[in-house]
Every structure is written in C-alpha cells, then in structure tokens.
Design an enzyme around this catalytic site. Structure first.
Site, PDB file in Angstrom:
ATOM      1  N   GLU A   1      30.753  64.548   1.415  1.00 37.67           N
ATOM      2  CA  GLU A   1      29.216  64.927   1.473  1.00 37.67           C
ATOM      3  C   GLU A   1      28.769  65.539   0.024  1.00 37.67           C
ATOM      4  OE1 GLU A   1      27.786  66.471   5.323  1.00 37.67           O
ATOM      5  OE2 GLU A   1      29.889  66.600   5.935  1.00 37.67           O
TER       6      GLU A   1
ATOM      7  N   TYR B   1      18.890  60.190   4.904  1.00 36.58           N
ATOM      8  CA  TYR B   1      18.675  60.449   3.529  1.00 36.58           C
ATOM      9  C   TYR B   1      17.702  59.410   2.549  1.00 36.58           C
ATOM     10  CZ  TYR B   1      22.135  63.848   4.690  1.00 36.58           C
ATOM     11  OH  TYR B   1      23.049  64.976   5.140  1.00 36.58           O
TER      12      TYR B   1
ATOM     13  N   ASP C   1      21.392  69.598  17.060  1.00 38.56           N
ATOM     14  CA  ASP C   1      20.892  68.321  17.244  1.00 38.56           C
ATOM     15  C   ASP C   1      21.331  68.033  18.681  1.00 38.56           C
ATOM     16  OD1 ASP C   1      20.276  68.129  14.620  1.00 38.56           O
ATOM     17  OD2 ASP C   1      22.344  67.277  14.036  1.00 38.56           O
TER      18      ASP C   1
ATOM     19  N   ASN D   1      24.720  72.458  13.040  1.00 49.54           N
ATOM     20  CA  ASN D   1      24.841  72.475  11.642  1.00 49.54           C
ATOM     21  C   ASN D   1      24.747  74.078  11.309  1.00 49.54           C
ATOM     22  OD1 ASN D   1      24.899  69.597  10.780  1.00 49.54           O
ATOM     23  ND2 ASN D   1      23.427  69.735  12.532  1.00 49.54           N
TER      24      ASN D   1
END
Length: 312
Positions: free
Chosen positions: A13, A211, A251, A265
């Site tokens: 990432e 993204y 989430d 997260n």
C-alpha cells in the site's frame, strides 16, 4: 511546530500512503506548522529522519506503518505520533484476531477461516462456511490481494495466488455477504456522519473503486433511527474493544436489519477520494481543521500517557 508527514514504507500500500501524505501536506496550515515530508523505504531510515520532530503525522498504510511497528519505534525515540497506539494498531491490522475479539463482544462479523499455509487447505471447511467467499490477506488493506470465489473449482487457485503474493502472511477465507456498505468515522470519540458506498464498476468495493475518481458513489446516508442507533453502538463497541484512540474508521455491511463489521482502520486513508475526510466535511470539518484536531488530540494523548492518565 515541526510536523513530519511520515509516508512510503515497504508494504503493498506504499502508493496509497504517498497519496495520503501528499494530500495531508496540501492541507496542513503553514501558519501553524513547519511541514517536513519524511519518505522512507526501510524502517531503520526513520531513526535519523524523525530527529527533531515535535510530532509525526502518520500517512502510512499496511505493514510497517499501520500495524504498530512504526508506532513502537517512535515511542522508543520519544516522538509523539498521530492515531492509535501500538496495541490497537496491531490488533486491528490482524483481521483474524480482531474478529475474534469482536465476536467475544457480541459484534456481528462475516464467518471466516484463517489459514497459515497450504497445509491448512480444506475445501470441506469452506463448503461448511458457504459460497461465495472472499480470499484476502489477513493483515492487508486497500482491498489489495482480495479475490471473490464462487465455488470449489476456483478456490484452490485463488488460495495459491494469495499465498504466492506473500508467503509469510496468513490468509482469510471470509463468507461473502451482500447488503448496504457503509463506513463510520470516529474522531476523538465523536461519531461523524455515516457514508454509504456503492461501487460503480464492480460488485464489491475493490482497489479501483476506492481510489479511482468515479470508482464509487459515496454519499452521506440517513439511516432509520433504530438502525442508526445499532450502527453507532456497533462502531463504538469496536473502537473501544480494540483500544482505538484519536481517530478510526469502521467499515460495516448492513443486511436484513443487522450490522456486520468488515474491518477497523486505525489509519484511514486521506487521499482525494478517501472516506474519512468526506465524513468530516459532512460534519462541517474542513480537511485542514481535521488535521488540526488529529494533531491536537494526539499530542494531548501523548501527554496524558506520560502522566498515566486515560487518553483521547
């Protein structure tokens, strides 16, 4: 105040981290901060690069960034950093472990198996779990390395690919469930507006949907009162049970009136298309103000921990 924006790293990432770091730098108030970009490709480089910083603003994702490793290094060096501490970072990064804790707390999460190697391969166990399933890295993020498997015929090759991408990492076989995907952002204990997610080009929220501009429709949703209360309780239970602090994003998938937690997260993305800044904006918090609050609360947390008080 010298703020070092820590970005890069060695995980899959890395590119997302660099994008998060650039976006943070674009919105940091230069009247308040001396902004110092700190890009690294080896953890050992950080020892020299972070010297003299008043705080490290973490723009990291994945291994050696989101898993508590860098947080522990910064604590050893005596440098305050943004976001959750070592324990919460490590717990949330390990999906298998965090899901076990959430189950203990009574939080719904999709059924799963965790395999450490091909020796654990068991199509019978997956059949019992029920198809379709998602094959994913146990400690990855940004939907990298995830694959949907609809039947036993495709299971073996998907698992082989997952282990080949990182032989040292365990993988999850998680039951695939459908419903309304939402994300719940929490800032210093404050529940921000819920954002609903609908992927534009795929049946699940993959890397491109996350993204790419226009990859997904992400809008603030107003849930019915009872469901809203359930979502708030679920997200805050996750935040507290996994020892998160300062900020985090939970989430969740809503189906048949139930809330299923997908993951937590501890360093949510802060790119142009990221969900946490959108949720903050819906609460009237600009990107610049959001960073101010993250920095301020993180410094307060560091000071409280030095005194032995409870943190943000």
């Amino acid at each position: 105040m010298k703020v070092g924006v820590i970005m890069g790293g060695i995980s899959s990432e890395m590119e997302v981290s660099l994008n998060t770091g650039r976006e943070m730098m674009n919105h940091l108030d230069r009247n308040k901060y001396e902004v110092i970009p700190v890009v690294f490709s080896k953890p050992a480089e950080l020892v020299e690069k972070v010297k003299g910083l008043d705080i490290a603003l973490l723009a990291l994702h994945g291994a050696y960034g989101e898993d508590g490793t860098i947080q522990g290094m910064l604590e050893t060096l005596g440098i305050p950093y943004t976001g959750s501490g070592v324990l919460a970072s490590s717990l949330c990064m390990d999906k298998d472990l965090s899901k076990k804790i959430l189950c203990y707390e009574g939080v719904n999460t999709p059924g799963w198996l965790c395999w450490d190697s091909m020796e654990d391969y068991s199509p019978e166990a997956v059949q019992q779990l029920g198809y379709p399933v998602m094959v994913k890295p146990n400690t990855g993020g940004s939907s990298i390395g995830m694959e949907k498997v609809n039947d036993e015929q495709d299971l073996h090759s998907a698992v082989m690919r997952a282990f080949a991408s990182d032989p040292n990492q365990s993988i999850l076989i998680e039951r695939y469930i459908t419903g309304q995907e939402i994300t719940c952002s929490i800032l210093n204990g404050e529940f921000l507006p819920v954002v609903g997610i609908t992927s534009s080009s795929s049946e699940w929220f993959d890397y491109r949907a996350k993204y790419n501009d226009g990859g997904a429709e992400e809008v603030v949703v107003n849930l019915p009162h009872e469901l809203d209360q359930l979502v708030r309780k679920t997200a805050m239970t996750c935040y507290k049970a996994l020892k998160c602090s300062v900020y985090a994003r939970v989430d969740i998938l809503l189906t048949d009136g139930a809330a299923y937690v997908l993951e937590i997260n501890t360093l949510p993305g802060m790119t142009k298309t990221s969900l946490f800044p959108k949720s903050a904006a819906a609460a009237g918090i600009s990107f610049s103000s959001l960073l101010d609050r993250i920095i301020s609360c993180s410094l307060t947390k560091a000071q409280q921990e030095q005194r032995g008080d409870s943190s943000c």
